[in-house]
Motif scaffolding. Structure first.
Motif, short mmCIF file in Angstrom:
data_model
loop_
_atom_site.label_atom_id
_atom_site.label_comp_id
_atom_site.label_asym_id
_atom_site.label_seq_id
_atom_site.Cartn_x
_atom_site.Cartn_y
_atom_site.Cartn_z
N VAL A 1 -12.75 -1.26 28.88
CA VAL A 1 -12.10 -0.04 28.44
C VAL A 1 -11.79 -0.06 26.94
CG1 VAL A 1 -10.01 1.38 28.70
CG2 VAL A 1 -11.15 0.45 30.72
N GLU A 2 -11.32 -1.20 26.42
CA GLU A 2 -10.97 -1.26 25.00
C GLU A 2 -12.20 -1.07 24.10
OE1 GLU A 2 -11.09 -5.52 26.59
OE2 GLU A 2 -10.07 -3.67 27.18
N LEU A 3 -13.36 -1.56 24.53
CA LEU A 3 -14.58 -1.31 23.76
C LEU A 3 -15.01 0.15 23.86
CD1 LEU A 3 -16.93 -4.40 24.27
CD2 LEU A 3 -15.61 -3.77 22.26
N GLU A 4 -14.84 0.72 25.03
CA GLU A 4 -15.17 2.14 25.22
C GLU A 4 -14.32 3.01 24.31
OE1 GLU A 4 -15.50 5.49 28.76
OE2 GLU A 4 -15.15 3.40 29.28
N GLU A 5 -13.03 2.69 24.21
CA GLU A 5 -12.13 3.45 23.33
C GLU A 5 -12.56 3.32 21.87
OE1 GLU A 5 -8.29 1.84 24.38
OE2 GLU A 5 -8.21 2.99 26.25
N LYS A 6 -12.92 2.12 21.44
CA LYS A 6 -13.39 1.91 20.07
C LYS A 6 -14.70 2.67 19.81
CE LYS A 6 -11.27 -2.53 19.01
NZ LYS A 6 -11.50 -3.92 18.58
N ALA A 7 -15.60 2.60 20.77
CA ALA A 7 -16.89 3.29 20.63
C ALA A 7 -16.68 4.79 20.52
CB ALA A 7 -17.81 2.95 21.80
N ASN A 8 -15.80 5.33 21.35
CA ASN A 8 -15.51 6.77 21.30
C ASN A 8 -14.89 7.17 19.96
OD1 ASN A 8 -16.54 7.27 23.86
ND2 ASN A 8 -14.56 6.99 24.85
N LYS A 9 -14.00 6.33 19.45
CA LYS A 9 -13.36 6.60 18.16
C LYS A 9 -14.39 6.59 17.03
CE LYS A 9 -9.00 5.59 16.40
NZ LYS A 9 -7.85 4.71 16.31
N LEU A 10 -15.29 5.62 17.04
CA LEU A 10 -16.35 5.56 16.04
C LEU A 10 -17.25 6.80 16.12
CD1 LEU A 10 -17.41 1.81 16.22
CD2 LEU A 10 -16.24 2.96 14.33
N ARG A 11 -17.62 7.20 17.33
CA ARG A 11 -18.47 8.38 17.51
C ARG A 11 -17.78 9.63 16.97
NH1 ARG A 11 -19.72 7.53 22.43
NH2 ARG A 11 -21.57 6.34 21.98
N GLU A 12 -16.47 9.75 17.20
CA GLU A 12 -15.71 10.89 16.66
C GLU A 12 -15.71 10.88 15.14
OE1 GLU A 12 -11.78 10.84 18.39
OE2 GLU A 12 -12.58 11.00 20.42
N GLN A 13 -15.56 9.69 14.54
CA GLN A 13 -15.58 9.58 13.08
C GLN A 13 -16.94 9.99 12.53
OE1 GLN A 13 -14.48 5.50 12.44
NE2 GLN A 13 -12.28 5.94 12.42
N ILE A 14 -17.99 9.54 13.16
CA ILE A 14 -19.34 9.87 12.71
C ILE A 14 -19.58 11.37 12.86
CG2 ILE A 14 -21.81 9.61 13.23
CD1 ILE A 14 -21.07 6.70 14.08
N THR A 15 -19.24 11.92 13.99
CA THR A 15 -19.46 13.35 14.24
C THR A 15 -18.67 14.19 13.26
OG1 THR A 15 -19.85 12.89 16.57
CG2 THR A 15 -19.34 15.16 15.99
#
Length: 143
Positions: free
Chosen positions: A123-137
């Motif tokens: 879950v903690e990696l998923e949260e980080k991945a989602n945050k990175l994707r939001e930053q990129i988008t």
């Protein structure tokens, strides 16, 4: 919704650095506009010939090799990222791609999603991945 990498394979022409004609560029722009309007295209770009690129081979220490690379048909000269309901839908869009010569190859590959990793993606990696994707988008409107 699944995302797909649409990979345009290189040819001797693209590896020679021969750019498309103005007419082909216009046709490709019309095609890309239809992809964007339909909501299918997330991004896409052409790539320069491998003679202008490099490869990093992970040895100890990493080794850098300058292009060109061969054979051409093993290289990529451009890409799109599509978001479609199915691979079949992505393929149907690819089949509409204009101006490609006989024998041109376009590869359609599904992108790995977090869910594909199952329990090894905590879950903690998923949260980080989602945050990175939001930053990129937010920065570029990308995938």
């Amino acid at each position: 919704m699944p995302r797909f990498a649409i990979l345009l394979k290189s040819s001797p022409t693209t590896e020679a650095g021969i750019l498309p004609t103005g007419d082909l560029l216009k046709s490709m722009m019309t095609y890309n506009e239809s992809l964007v309007k339909s909501g299918v295209m997330l991004t896409g770009e052409g790539l320069q010939a491998s003679s202008k690129g490099a490869r990093v081979i992970f040895n100890d220490p990493p080794e850098v090799i300058s292009g060109p690379f061969t054979p051409a048909e093993h290289l990529i000269s451009g890409f799109w990222f599509f978001k479609t309901e199915t691979q079949e839908e992505a393929i149907e869009w690819v089949k509409k791609c204009p101006g490609l010569g006989k024998g041109t190859i376009i590869e359609v590959r599904k992108l790995l999603e977090q869910s594909d990793f199952g329990e090894v993606f905590p879950v903690e990696l998923e949260e980080k991945a989602n945050k990175l994707r939001e930053q990129i988008t937010g920065r570029s409107g990308a995938v």
